[in-house]
Design a protein around this motif. Sequence first.
Motif: not given
Length: 225
Positions: A83-84, A135-144, A146-148, A188-193
């Motif tokens: 988150s930087v 997908m491992g520790q990737y938690a796309h269901g929560n926003q922090p 999603q940019h990673m 946010q989740t729709s915007a990511w898509y």
Amino acid sequence: NAARTLEYAYDDFAIYQLAKALERPQKEIDLYRKRSLNYQKLYDPETQLMRGKNKNGEFMAPFNPFKWGDAFTEGNSWHYSWSVFHDVQGLIDRMGGNEEFVAQLDKVFSLPPKFDESYYGQVIHEIREMQIANMGQYAHGNQPIQHMIYLYNYAGEPWKAQYWVRETLSRMYSPTPDGYIGDEDNGQTSAWYVFSALGFYPVTPASDQYVIGAPLFKKVTLQLE
């Protein structure tokens, strides 16, 4: 406190950008620039992750990067350490350069979806969604986090961003009543898509930069206001 510090650092970057645009006194501009770098105080070089701190300024111990909650809001250190949004190169430098940075990014997907829910005393839905996503520790269901995925671009391996963007587009979204793997949270989740389907993403809002991904379409026309 770690989640708040990291997100406030980005907020201060946005204020810093506005202060420059408004030609505010240099003292104000410098203040918000300095505050935008507060993320550096939470980076632990030993673990190459962000850690919460106690009132005395020492890192919280013991440290479990898989522990949800506590210093991190509805997530763990593996989610918030990225988150930087406004100083990715600074984060890369702290992690030891491009190779180390990419290796740490890779771990997000290669680690098992293990978790410690002791802070909450139960498995909250964000944890369960990470497990189901597999997908491992990737938690796309929560926003922090999603940019990673797009951070691979900054370290010279954009093909990995392209791969994981496509994986997320195809695995995490479907046109069904339960078609989202997690919260919508203000769009946010729709915007990511939408951004990712178009093939670019604003990793650093409040700047004029977009990061290239893997578009789903050969041609897209946007009708702007």
